[in-house]
Write a protein that holds these residues in place. Structure first.
Motif, PDB file in Angstrom:
ATOM      1  N   ALA A  56      45.942   5.645  36.738  1.00 47.55           N
ATOM      2  CA  ALA A  56      46.353   6.930  36.182  1.00 47.55           C
ATOM      3  C   ALA A  56      46.234   8.009  37.252  1.00 47.55           C
ATOM      4  O   ALA A  56      45.297   8.033  38.044  1.00 47.55           O
ATOM      5  N   ILE A  64      51.573   7.714  35.989  1.00 45.38           N
ATOM      6  CA  ILE A  64      50.972   6.397  36.167  1.00 45.38           C
ATOM      7  C   ILE A  64      51.590   5.731  37.387  1.00 45.38           C
ATOM      8  O   ILE A  64      52.817   5.717  37.551  1.00 45.38           O
ATOM      9  N   LYS A  91      50.553   2.951  29.480  1.00 49.91           N
ATOM     10  CA  LYS A  91      49.426   2.080  29.795  1.00 49.91           C
ATOM     11  C   LYS A  91      49.479   0.795  28.977  1.00 49.91           C
ATOM     12  O   LYS A  91      49.202  -0.295  29.484  1.00 49.91           O
TER      13      LYS A  91
END
Length: 327
Positions: A247, A252, A235
């Motif tokens: 997410a 991801i 992230k």
């Protein structure tokens, strides 16, 4: 990064890297596209690969087309692909017209920060760190030989990395030698934690993570990772580079219609079998023209390609120069 004032165009290769057009030779593979010209309003293109069949250098009337996605200097008579028509000469575009666009072109240098990031990204994805009273080494095992060879060439000498042939479970391996300084090889954190603010480090880390635990189905770029530490770094690195992401339970996902190729052209993964899943996928990205600037006579390099007779120059979808060679 390409210089906006330069007339040296960048061309997207088949492996989604940008190369100066003057560096390309006959036989090189480039990204191209096919057109559905029997349907209105010509909204879709399918990405494919083509081979450079000719390189043409001419002194010609040139224009610079300024758009909301960047600019391109091109032969005034070369055809680009508009939003709603089969093709149009570059000089005939007007303010507000749309041009088919794939991704922003960037030239990056694989510096030490990028190389360090790649090594850490691979260790975060497929690495194991063993540190106890009798063992002190790090190991990477993966199915793609290019990954371990790249790690071996990128890692600093103090890691003492040694390549191994395929293991009994049909994987390639690279590991540190006995006594190497591996206490600082961590699975998810860089040695210098401030490195995560360095865009080059972040690109390298994401490339390593993509090569080991990433996927691309032609539509979506995903990083498949459940561990909280690695997800946190994912992230953070995606955020540093300005990518929109979401997410998911398994990892991801990079969001945004225009992001799927942009992220791959910027991080430059080594496992090309994953990257080339863009083939035969529809594409309909567009750049809006702000103005067209006449530059007078310039030396312009252009390509002919087969079988697509198209290529992607500075991010813009262009017809090749076959018709110009006949003039």
């Amino acid at each position: 990064m390409s210089d906006p004032q330069s007339t040296e165009n960048l061309v997207l290769t088949a492996d989604l890297t940008w190369e100066p057009i003057s560096d390309l030779e006959v036989g090189d593979e480039v990204a191209s596209f096919s057109r559905f010209e029997n349907t209105e309003p010509y909204q879709h293109s399918k990405l494919q690969t083509s081979t450079v069949s000719s390189v043409l250098v001419q002194t010609v009337e040139a224009v610079r087309i300024h758009t909301d996605r960047g600019s391109v200097v091109i032969n005034a008579n070369q055809r680009l692909f508009p939003e709603y028509h089969a093709h149009r000469e570059a000089s005939r575009f007007k303010t507000g017209h749309g041009i088919r666009f794939v991704a922003r072109p960037e030239l990056y240098v694989e510096n030490q920060a990028y190389r360090f990031g790649y090594v850490h990204g691979v260790f975060a994805g497929d690495g194991c760190l063993f540190t106890n009273e009798t063992t002190n080494h790090g190991t990477i095992r993966c199915q793609d030989e290019v990954i371990v060879k790249t790690v071996h060439s990128y890692a600093p000498p103090e890691y003492g990395l040694k390549l191994k042939k395929k293991t009994s479970d049909d994987l390639f391996e690279v590991r540190t030698t006995k006594g190497a300084e591996v206490d600082e090889i961590r699975l998810s954190y860089p040695i210098d934690e401030s490195s995560v603010d360095n865009p080059d480090y972040c690109r390298g880390w994401l490339a390593g993570m993509f090569d080991t635990d990433g996927s691309f189905d032609g539509k979506t770029v995903r990083f498949c990772q459940k561990k909280a530490e690695q997800r946190g770094i994912l992230k953070e690195t995606l955020g540093v580079l300005g990518y929109d992401f979401a997410a998911e339970p398994e990892g991801i996902r990079v969001r945004g219609t225009g992001s799927r190729l942009q992220v791959l052209t910027e991080i430059r993964p080594q496992v090309h079998r994953k990257v080339r899943n863009y083939l035969d996928r529809s594409w309909k990205g567009t750049a809006k023209v702000h103005r067209v600037e006449s530059l007078g006579e310039r030396e312009i390099t252009s390509l002919a390609t087969d079988p697509g007779q198209t290529y992607i120059v500075d991010g813009f979808c262009a017809h090749d120069v076959r018709q110009l060679m006949l003039c």
